[in-house]
Write a protein that holds these residues in place. Structure first.
Motif, PDB file in Angstrom:
ATOM      1  N   THR A 526      -0.637  -4.562  -0.338  1.00  0.00           N
ATOM      2  CA  THR A 526       0.089  -3.581  -1.144  1.00  0.00           C
ATOM      3  C   THR A 526      -0.775  -2.358  -1.425  1.00  0.00           C
ATOM      4  O   THR A 526      -0.305  -1.217  -1.362  1.00  0.00           O
ATOM      5  N   ASP A 527      -2.058  -2.571  -1.709  1.00  0.00           N
ATOM      6  CA  ASP A 527      -2.957  -1.452  -1.967  1.00  0.00           C
ATOM      7  C   ASP A 527      -3.101  -0.577  -0.726  1.00  0.00           C
ATOM      8  O   ASP A 527      -3.041   0.659  -0.807  1.00  0.00           O
ATOM      9  N   ARG A 530       0.074   1.460  -0.157  1.00  0.00           N
ATOM     10  CA  ARG A 530       0.160   2.647  -1.017  1.00  0.00           C
ATOM     11  C   ARG A 530      -0.752   3.759  -0.523  1.00  0.00           C
ATOM     12  O   ARG A 530      -0.381   4.937  -0.556  1.00  0.00           O
ATOM     13  N   ASP A 646       8.604   4.355  -1.197  1.00  0.00           N
ATOM     14  CA  ASP A 646       7.463   3.727  -1.867  1.00  0.00           C
ATOM     15  C   ASP A 646       7.277   2.317  -1.338  1.00  0.00           C
ATOM     16  O   ASP A 646       8.070   1.814  -0.534  1.00  0.00           O
ATOM     17  N   ASP A 647       6.223   1.659  -1.822  1.00  0.00           N
ATOM     18  CA  ASP A 647       5.874   0.341  -1.291  1.00  0.00           C
ATOM     19  C   ASP A 647       6.929  -0.701  -1.624  1.00  0.00           C
ATOM     20  O   ASP A 647       7.233  -1.580  -0.803  1.00  0.00           O
TER      21      ASP A 647
END
Length: 675
Positions: A526-527, A530, A646-647
């Motif tokens: 996830t990081d 982003r 977005d994620d």
């Protein structure tokens, strides 16, 4: 020959009495023999409390001067209330102690026994539960205080209000008999009974979502630490000693628990629990009871995200610092020495009062001098044989004026070699100027302090070793004034923390990677997603996200067991890595679900080519333990910006496309929206 000054009897008596009374008021009370204390457990007798039983059985508590009563919990018992209200002295609590601290309860964590919380969801497969999302609408028992499970549901976007919550019975029979579909449980406990009943089940652990809390924290109150620090330290050390023994002899302690604490449960259960408990404590990696301030900060932040704590909650004083008690122990020893000296002084005054010969008085003075010399020798020997390095520095020249011999073990230099080095040579290149400025700044701060009290600092730094290499050290330094010369002196103790830093680095790595496949976990993927989206917005290019689910994996697990299934997952990870570029990311979200991040693609066909390459690779037969296995994969694709900005949107839409591929017959690739 020393001069003997005559004191009157009343003056001697008043002096001795004053010294004795002053010391009695100044010294903390010693730990009485066989002091009775109570330990309140958080549940019924089980191997999760093995260290305390071992400390009791092997006499560790008795050796520490303690008579310990171990009390098991009952349903509905508030362990924190038992300790705070004084019915127990120590307790075993959850990470919810942070919330109790915020509520004003004076709780202090002494040790984190479990490095990983054993809390999981256990669900019946015949209830149609294959993923955490399948809990929606199902009958679920969720125990109070299972905060990591609430955070897990939140992380997976499963609203707890959508579960059919049933009051927890604290018995696996509710699941076995089908009265509920899933329940919160300990991975080291309830699975034994579900296995024995022959029920097929699924475990869901918060760790697969990157939520890694401590478990079973030993705690007490600020009041007890303040009023009786010796007792707290003795209980903590004896308990951790018991844990070290229990983890080294699990079968012996399992038999002890069965025989003396819980004979109603079979011995096999406690052996099973021991096997499941030890990997959660990680004695192979960390000292039992180890706690990290940074990890408690992450736990507090997780509570803040759930609205249970304020953002950046200040929990100073919440974590026990045993090092502070070292000075108390030294103070007590010195106090005892002063009491002895006072007693000798009274005796000398008495001897003088009855006019013993001058020669005997001189002999007594000589004996006192010899004792003083022996005491000095003792402290010199202590400084020269301890593992830590003791040193002093002249703040004007920044040269070492004393270095203990242990410097040679730590850095390879003898004390004489260190004393001969320039200031710059004792630090890593580039650090010397910064440290020189720091010393000057702290000297000025000390000189500006009107109280004249010593200033203490703690730093971590990398120091060069003789012959190459380096060592990380923790430096505790004190700035004070020499009472004779009046000069400002710098005293310090340096401790080798290389192993501790390596352990912290390993823990940080495990927090971002899947333990089975060594792939990035949900947090790290996830990081990176982003970051990739931020770069795509700046440079106006596309990002692709592939959501991959293995087809027919469950029959492999059912037919050949989890060991074969795990080996297949590891091999699948290797194959997927071989299909992508170095700049791409392959991650595992849990179970048989994987994600591939392509941070820079031109169009949908680019992502389709990679997805097809992965589908073909996973479709090739696997040979595990001599068994030929065949699975396939369903792959969903979502692109930025077409399918989400977005994620969260990209993950949701790639997941949706994957389900479209499954519903379309499996073993295929689908793009979100049918593009």
């Amino acid at each position: 020959m020393p001069t003997i000054h005559r004191l009157s009897v009343p003056a001697c008596f008043r002096f001795a009495l004053g010294v004795a009374v002053g010391l009695w008021l100044w010294l903390p009370p010693p730990l009485a023999a066989a002091t009775a204390v109570t330990l309140q457990l958080r549940w019924q007798h089980a191997f999760q409390f093995a260290g305390y039983y071992a400390a009791q059985q092997l006499g560790y508590y008795r050796e520490a001067g303690l008579e310990v009563k171990i009390v098991e919990a009952r349903p509905g018992l508030d362990v924190v209330a038992e300790v705070v209200d004084g019915r127990a002295d120590f307790g075993v609590g959850s990470n919810g102690l942070l919330i109790d601290r915020f509520a004003g309860k004076p709780v202090v964590v002494l040790a984190a026994v479990f490095q990983h919380s054993p809390l999981v969801f256990i669900a019946r497969r015949d209830a149609g539960i294959d993923t955490l999302r399948d809990l929606v609408g199902k009958r679920v028992m969720l125990e109070p205080g299972a905060d990591e499970l609430l955070a897990y549901l939140r992380k997976e976007h499963v609203a707890v209000e959508r579960l059919r919550l049933i009051q927890h019975s604290y018995s696996p029979a509710s699941l076995v008999e089908g009265r509920v579909d899933a329940m919160s449980a300990y991975a080291s406990n309830e699975p034994y009974f579900v296995d024995a009943a022959g029920i097929d089940y699924q475990l869901f652990s918060p760790r697969t979502a990157g939520i890694d809390f401590y478990g079973d924290n030993l705690f007490t109150t600020e009041h007890l630490i303040r009023d009786n620090p010796v007792l707290v330290r003795a209980f903590r050390e004896a308990s951790l000693r018991g844990w070290r023994y229990a983890l080294a002899h699990p079968d012996e302690i399992a038999a002890l628990i069965h025989a003396q604490y819980s004979p109603a449960k079979p011995l096999d259960f406690f052996v099973f629990e021991a096997r499941r408990t030890i990997p959660l404590i990680r004695p192979d990696l960390l000292e039992v009871g180890y706690m990290s301030v940074d990890r408690w900060r992450r736990i507090a932040d997780a509570y803040a995200e759930m609205g249970m704590l304020p953002p950046r909650f200040d929990f100073r004083g919440f974590l026990y610092e045993p090092a502070r008690d070292d000075l108390d122990g030294l103070r007590n020893w010195l106090g005892a020495a002063l009491v002895l000296i006072a007693a000798v002084s009274v005796l000398a005054a008495y001897i003088h009062r009855i006019n013993l010969r001058l020669q005997r008085s001189v002999a007594a003075a000589q004996q006192a001098a010899e004792r003083l010399q022996a005491s000095e020798e003792k402290y010199r020997l202590l400084a020269e044989t301890m593992k830590d390095v003791v040193w002093t520095v002249d703040t004007d020249t920044l040269r070492f004026t004393y270095v203990s011999p242990s410097i040679e073990r730590m850095r390879g230099y003898t004390p004489a070699e260190i004393a001969a080095l320039s200031f710059d040579a004792t630090f890593q290149p580039g650090d010397a100027e910064r440290i020189r400025g720091l010393v000057r700044q702290r000297v000025q701060a000390f000189l500006a302090d009107p109280t004249g009290k010593p200033h203490f600092y703690t730093d971590e730094m990398e120091k060069p070793r003789k012959g190459g290499g380096s060592v990380w050290v923790e430096v505790v330094s004190t700035y004070c004034r020499n009472p004779r010369s009046g000069k400002v002196e710098l005293h310090g103790v340096s401790r080798d923390i290389s192993e501790r830093r390596a352990s912290q680095a390993r823990i940080a790595y495990l927090a971002e990677h899947d333990m089975l496949t060594d792939l990035p976990n949900r947090n790290l993927v996830t990081d990176r997603l982003r970051q990739a989206l931020a770069a795509a917005r700046r440079n106006r290019h596309r990002v692709a996200l592939l959501y991959i689910d293995l087809d027919r994996f469950k029959p492999v697990n059912d037919a050949y067991g989890h060991a074969v299934g795990d080996a297949l997952l590891r091999e699948a990870a290797v194959r997927m890595r071989a299909c992508v570029r170095e700049s791409d990311t392959v991650g595992r979200f849990g179970g048989d679900e994987f994600v591939v991040l392509l941070p820079n693609v031109e169009a949908v066909p680019d992502a389709q080519r990679v997805a097809e390459k992965i589908r073909v690779a996973l479709g090739e037969p696997f040979v595990i333990a001599g068994v030929r296995l065949e699975v396939s994969s369903s792959v969903g694709i979502a692109l930025y910006p077409e399918h989400g900005g977005d994620d969260v949107a990209l993950l949701l839409h790639a997941d949706s496309a994957m389900y479209d591929a499954k519903h379309g017959g499996r073993n295929r690739v689908a793009v979100f929206g049918g593009a």
